[in-house]
Design an enzyme around this catalytic site. Structure first.
Site, PDB file in Angstrom:
ATOM      1  N   LYS A  18     -59.033  33.645  44.070  1.00 32.46           N
ATOM      2  CA  LYS A  18     -60.079  32.977  43.285  1.00 32.46           C
ATOM      3  C   LYS A  18     -60.900  32.065  44.192  1.00 32.46           C
ATOM      4  O   LYS A  18     -62.116  31.916  44.008  1.00 32.46           O
ATOM      5  CB  LYS A  18     -59.446  32.170  42.142  1.00 32.46           C
ATOM      6  CG  LYS A  18     -58.937  33.030  40.985  1.00 32.46           C
ATOM      7  CD  LYS A  18     -60.073  33.741  40.286  1.00 32.46           C
ATOM      8  CE  LYS A  18     -59.681  34.284  38.929  1.00 32.46           C
ATOM      9  NZ  LYS A  18     -60.753  35.053  38.280  1.00 32.46           N
ATOM     10  N   TYR A  50     -53.240  34.784  43.366  1.00 34.19           N
ATOM     11  CA  TYR A  50     -54.294  34.520  42.368  1.00 34.19           C
ATOM     12  C   TYR A  50     -55.164  33.336  42.814  1.00 34.19           C
ATOM     13  O   TYR A  50     -56.389  33.419  42.814  1.00 34.19           O
ATOM     14  CB  TYR A  50     -53.628  34.220  41.023  1.00 34.19           C
ATOM     15  CG  TYR A  50     -54.560  33.783  39.906  1.00 34.19           C
ATOM     16  CD1 TYR A  50     -55.364  34.712  39.250  1.00 34.19           C
ATOM     17  CD2 TYR A  50     -54.617  32.454  39.496  1.00 34.19           C
ATOM     18  CE1 TYR A  50     -56.194  34.327  38.213  1.00 34.19           C
ATOM     19  CE2 TYR A  50     -55.439  32.059  38.456  1.00 34.19           C
ATOM     20  CZ  TYR A  50     -56.229  33.002  37.814  1.00 34.19           C
ATOM     21  OH  TYR A  50     -57.059  32.607  36.783  1.00 34.19           O
ATOM     22  N   SER A  61     -64.202  32.308  38.481  1.00 34.17           N
ATOM     23  CA  SER A  61     -63.120  31.868  39.365  1.00 34.17           C
ATOM     24  C   SER A  61     -62.118  31.076  38.526  1.00 34.17           C
ATOM     25  O   SER A  61     -61.867  31.418  37.358  1.00 34.17           O
ATOM     26  CB  SER A  61     -63.700  31.050  40.524  1.00 34.17           C
ATOM     27  OG  SER A  61     -62.682  30.671  41.416  1.00 34.17           O
ATOM     28  N   SER A  62     -61.584  29.983  39.057  1.00 35.20           N
ATOM     29  CA  SER A  62     -60.579  29.193  38.324  1.00 35.20           C
ATOM     30  C   SER A  62     -60.403  27.862  39.031  1.00 35.20           C
ATOM     31  O   SER A  62     -60.586  27.775  40.253  1.00 35.20           O
ATOM     32  CB  SER A  62     -59.249  29.949  38.322  1.00 35.20           C
ATOM     33  OG  SER A  62     -58.193  29.089  37.936  1.00 35.20           O
TER      34      SER A  62
HETATM   35  N1  LIG Z   1     -57.232  31.829  30.462  1.00 34.90           N
HETATM   36  C1  LIG Z   1     -57.314  30.817  31.312  1.00 34.90           C
HETATM   37  O1  LIG Z   1     -56.699  29.742  31.118  1.00 34.90           O
HETATM   38  C2  LIG Z   1     -58.192  30.916  32.534  1.00 34.90           C
HETATM   39  C3  LIG Z   1     -58.376  29.776  33.335  1.00 34.90           C
HETATM   40  C4  LIG Z   1     -59.159  29.872  34.474  1.00 34.90           C
HETATM   41  C5  LIG Z   1     -59.773  31.061  34.806  1.00 34.90           C
HETATM   42  N2  LIG Z   1     -59.575  32.148  34.024  1.00 34.90           N
HETATM   43  C6  LIG Z   1     -60.242  33.404  34.421  1.00 34.90           C
HETATM   44  O2  LIG Z   1     -61.063  33.856  33.350  1.00 34.90           O
HETATM   45  C7  LIG Z   1     -61.111  35.298  33.363  1.00 34.90           C
HETATM   46  C8  LIG Z   1     -60.704  35.824  31.998  1.00 34.90           C
HETATM   47  O3  LIG Z   1     -59.414  35.337  31.700  1.00 34.90           O
HETATM   48  P1  LIG Z   1     -58.753  35.558  30.264  1.00 34.90           P
HETATM   49  O4  LIG Z   1     -57.577  34.638  30.223  1.00 34.90           O
HETATM   50  O5  LIG Z   1     -59.785  35.529  29.213  1.00 34.90           O
HETATM   51  O6  LIG Z   1     -58.217  37.084  30.504  1.00 34.90           O
HETATM   52  P2  LIG Z   1     -57.321  38.024  29.607  1.00 34.90           P
HETATM   53  O7  LIG Z   1     -56.864  37.394  28.357  1.00 34.90           O
HETATM   54  O8  LIG Z   1     -56.282  38.522  30.536  1.00 34.90           O
HETATM   55  O9  LIG Z   1     -58.372  39.172  29.222  1.00 34.90           O
HETATM   56  C9  LIG Z   1     -58.693  40.069  30.161  1.00 34.90           C
HETATM   57  C10 LIG Z   1     -59.657  41.139  29.631  1.00 34.90           C
HETATM   58  O10 LIG Z   1     -59.891  42.003  30.741  1.00 34.90           O
HETATM   59  C11 LIG Z   1     -59.397  43.332  30.457  1.00 34.90           C
HETATM   60  N3  LIG Z   1     -58.788  43.800  31.710  1.00 34.90           N
HETATM   61  C12 LIG Z   1     -57.674  43.331  32.316  1.00 34.90           C
HETATM   62  N4  LIG Z   1     -57.432  44.025  33.441  1.00 34.90           N
HETATM   63  C13 LIG Z   1     -58.416  44.955  33.544  1.00 34.90           C
HETATM   64  C14 LIG Z   1     -58.706  45.959  34.494  1.00 34.90           C
HETATM   65  N5  LIG Z   1     -57.936  46.178  35.577  1.00 34.90           N
HETATM   66  N6  LIG Z   1     -59.812  46.732  34.312  1.00 34.90           N
HETATM   67  C15 LIG Z   1     -60.618  46.536  33.239  1.00 34.90           C
HETATM   68  N7  LIG Z   1     -60.382  45.584  32.296  1.00 34.90           N
HETATM   69  C16 LIG Z   1     -59.288  44.814  32.459  1.00 34.90           C
HETATM   70  C17 LIG Z   1     -58.423  43.158  29.289  1.00 34.90           C
HETATM   71  O11 LIG Z   1     -58.319  44.311  28.472  1.00 34.90           O
HETATM   72  P3  LIG Z   1     -57.280  45.517  28.856  1.00 34.90           P
HETATM   73  O12 LIG Z   1     -55.934  44.872  29.004  1.00 34.90           O
HETATM   74  O13 LIG Z   1     -57.371  46.489  27.722  1.00 34.90           O
HETATM   75  O14 LIG Z   1     -57.758  46.085  30.134  1.00 34.90           O
HETATM   76  C18 LIG Z   1     -59.092  42.015  28.520  1.00 34.90           C
HETATM   77  O15 LIG Z   1     -60.167  42.510  27.756  1.00 34.90           O
HETATM   78  C19 LIG Z   1     -60.188  35.735  34.507  1.00 34.90           C
HETATM   79  O16 LIG Z   1     -60.942  35.935  35.680  1.00 34.90           O
HETATM   80  C20 LIG Z   1     -59.272  34.546  34.682  1.00 34.90           C
HETATM   81  O17 LIG Z   1     -58.711  34.470  35.979  1.00 34.90           O
HETATM   82  C21 LIG Z   1     -58.802  32.117  32.888  1.00 34.90           C
END
Ligand SMILES: NC(=O)c1ccc[n+]([C@@H]2O[C@H](COP(=O)([O-])OP(=O)(O)OC[C@H]3O[C@@H](n4cnc5c(N)ncnc54)[C@H](OP(=O)(O)O)[C@@H]3O)[C@@H](O)[C@H]2O)c1
Length: 253
Positions: A156, A152, A138-139
């Site tokens: 979440k 979003y 989640s977040s």
């Molecule tokens: N980064 C933050 O600050 C943060 C904070 C709180 C929560 N989160 C949560 O943590 C999780 C991961 O975040 P992140 O920032 O690490 O994500 P990210 O950088 O956007 O990475 C996403 C990964 O998922 C793949 N992906 C995206 N859309 C897809 C789809 N429709 N089907 C299959 N694969 C898909 C991407 O590869 P492709 O593009 O090749 O598909 C990539 O490998 C998410 O749920 C996000 O909401 C993140």
């Protein structure tokens, strides 16, 4: 502490970069076999090769989790190839964005439905495990107001409620269900690197809200996820574990 993950079979969605990739790395380091996906075939193959070069037992597939039929088929073939599924981490999100009906559908289909479909598709494998564990990503945007009204954030939040209710429903079958809510996580190629360039004022104000003055890393989130996914967390189910370095301010009893 031995987490007890050696020999377990785990499936993680969205893991060629960021938090998902770090989760795969943490689970492999604990001796689990892992199957993961992302949309880009090239990036999946490159990621598999990198992990295999380090001795990881890992397989990857290119699938868009928004395509229900293709996603379910990928989950089942991955569980078959691994020889079962003890751990499921639905990690993909459609990300944030200013409010529009398009975003509501996208976040519903990607964040919510891919999680629900995955839990349903893998539930028999998780029950068979005897130590099944689901960790839903989640977040902190779900638990405190952030930036602007966004699909979003609301989607979440729904995942935290779903994790709690599902944990009650499948607890008797030996499956634990938890959510992890990361705060802002910085990594190269991630959303916060992009925001740093496009909206430095927002980036700086977010940084100032974190008591230690630094963003979290994907590896720090991955360690929390690996613990919750493991038999070492046998008593923890229905929880939403906030991993945010003090970013949120609310007191929750
Ligand atoms: N980064 C933050 O600050 C943060 C904070 C709180 C929560 N989160 C949560 O943590 C999780 C991961 O975040 P992140 O920032 O690490 O994500 P990210 O950088 O956007 O990475 C996403 C990964 O998922 C793949 N992906 C995206 N859309 C897809 C789809 N429709 N089907 C299959 N694969 C898909 C991407 O590869 P492709 O593009 O090749 O598909 C990539 O490998 C998410 O749920 C996000 O909401 C993140």
């Amino acid at each position: 502490m031995d987490l007890g993950l050696r020999g377990k079979k785990a499936i993680v969605t969205g893991a060629t970069k960021g938090i998902g990739r770090a989760i795969v790395e943490a689970l492999l380091a604990e001796g689990a076999a892992v199957g993961f996906c992302a949309r880009s075939e090239d990036e999946v193959q490159a990621t598999v090769a990198e992990f295999q070069a380090k001795g990881g037992e890992v397989i990857g597939g290119a699938v868009n989790v928004r395509d229900g039929d293709a996603y379910r088929a990928w989950l089942e073939s991955t569980a078959q190839a691994l020889g079962g599924c003890d751990v499921f981490v639905p990690n993909v999100s459609a990300g944030g964005g200013m409010d529009s009906e398009k975003n509501w559908w996208k976040n519903f289909e990607v964040d919510v439905l891919h999680t629900v479909r995955g839990c349903e598709a893998l539930m028999e494998h998780l029950k068979k495990s005897g130590q099944g564990a689901i960790v839903i990503i989640s977040s902190t945007n779900a638990i405190e107001t952030f930036a602007a009204p966004m699909a979003y954030n609301a989607m979440k939040a729904s995942l935290i409620t779903y994790a709690k209710q599902l944990s009650q429903f499948v607890g008797k079958a030996g499956v634990r269900v938890n959510a992890v809510s990361p705060g802002p996580i910085y990594f190269e190629g991630g959303a916060w690197e992009m925001i740093k360039g496009t909206n430095p004022k927002f980036y700086e104000s977010t940084l100032r809200a974190i008591p230690s003055g630094r963003f979290g890393t994907p590896e720090e989130v991955a360690r929390v996820v690996a613990f919750l996914a493991s038999p070492a967390a046998s008593l923890v189910t229905g929880a939403n574990v906030v991993a945010d370095n003090g970013f949120t301010k609310g007191v929750r009893y």
